[in-house]
Design an enzyme around this catalytic site. Structure first.
Site, PDB file in Angstrom:
ATOM      1  N   LYS A 124     -46.377  12.980   0.470  1.00  0.00           N
ATOM      2  CA  LYS A 124     -45.780  14.204   0.188  1.00  0.00           C
ATOM      3  C   LYS A 124     -45.159  14.683   1.276  1.00  0.00           C
ATOM      4  O   LYS A 124     -43.986  15.204   1.330  1.00  0.00           O
ATOM      5  CB  LYS A 124     -46.989  14.786  -0.350  1.00  0.00           C
ATOM      6  CG  LYS A 124     -46.678  16.401  -0.730  1.00  0.00           C
ATOM      7  CD  LYS A 124     -47.380  17.254  -0.944  1.00  0.00           C
ATOM      8  CE  LYS A 124     -47.676  17.959   0.557  1.00  0.00           C
ATOM      9  NZ  LYS A 124     -48.840  18.985   0.601  1.00  0.00           N
ATOM     10  N   ASP A 142     -46.905  18.111  -4.878  1.00  0.00           N
ATOM     11  CA  ASP A 142     -48.120  18.980  -4.275  1.00  0.00           C
ATOM     12  C   ASP A 142     -48.654  19.211  -5.630  1.00  0.00           C
ATOM     13  O   ASP A 142     -48.452  18.828  -6.778  1.00  0.00           O
ATOM     14  CB  ASP A 142     -47.776  20.061  -3.537  1.00  0.00           C
ATOM     15  CG  ASP A 142     -47.044  21.168  -4.113  1.00  0.00           C
ATOM     16  OD1 ASP A 142     -46.812  21.039  -5.303  1.00  0.00           O
ATOM     17  OD2 ASP A 142     -46.920  22.140  -3.531  1.00  0.00           O
TER      18      ASP A 142
END
Ligand code: SF4
Length: 212
Positions: A124, A142
């Site tokens: 991420k 996320d």
């Protein structure tokens, strides 16, 4: 026929998100890709507002990878102790800075694989750097993106990587950067984790996950 209908539904979702959140951007403050990398590492389990509070002072004193590479973990930990997991983050930022200095001429690499090899940088965070600092069509997943994408039926996967793959398959490349920020904005403002505001949601007529 069914596929065409689904493509139209996705198109409409993206258009509504674009109209609703035309200016959605990262809230993290930064001036260089390296500063964004540091801010992104700090943002794990910490709000963007708190990260900005810390980095405003931090980046005034330490700007480049060389500056961070010279610090001890204890010194940096004192500067960032307002965020969660600050001892680990301190070690990671210093180790990553040293690698950037020694291996990359103090530049942040622009590939997902190289970024993910840096300490403290998961998929991420690497995608955030690519999307935000380098303007690449990366789609970091996320907690907000994962939740909203699943509720909207854009993805079914349970892991961030699976959801990322599914989103990449349905969102055109040139819209991925903005789609990431707009899904986050929608998750924060409307499609909240607890009690989503489906009654006032502009996507409710397109959403299989609406709750009331
Ligand atoms: S209708 Fe509800 S579940 Fe669907 S996107 Fe809107 S707020 Fe989220």
């Amino acid at each position: 026929m069914k596929e065409a209908g689904e493509a139209r539904r996705v198109r409409e979702i993206l258009d509504i998100l674009a109209r609703t959140y035309p200016e959605a951007r990262t809230a993290l403050l930064f001036e260089t890709p390296f500063q964004l990398l540091v801010a992104a590492i700090l943002s794990a389990q910490t709000t963007d507002r708190q990260v900005n509070r810390i980095t405003r002072q931090l980046f005034a004193r330490y700007r480049e990878p060389e500056d961070f590479a010279r610090l001890t973990p204890e010194e940096l930990a004192r500067e960032i102790r307002g965020c969660g997991l600050y001892k680990n983050k301190s070690r990671h930022i210093i180790a990553a800075s040293r690698i950037l200095v020694e291996k990359y001429g103090s530049r942040v690499p622009e590939s997902l694989e190289e970024l993910q090899r840096l300490p403290g940088v998961g998929r991420k965070t690497a995608n955030v750097v690519l999307n935000v600092a380098f303007g690449r069509p990366a789609l970091p997943v996320d907690t907000h993106v994962l939740r909203v994408a699943r509720r909207l039926g854009l993805a079914r996967g349970k892991t961030p990587q699976k959801v990322e793959e599914e989103l990449l398959a349905v969102i055109p490349e040139e819209e991925r950067r903005d789609a990431h920020h707009r899904l986050i904005a929608h998750g924060r403002a409307v499609c909240k984790a607890v009690r989503p505001r489906c009654g006032t949601c502009s996507l409710s007529h397109l959403c299989p996950g609406r709750q009331n």
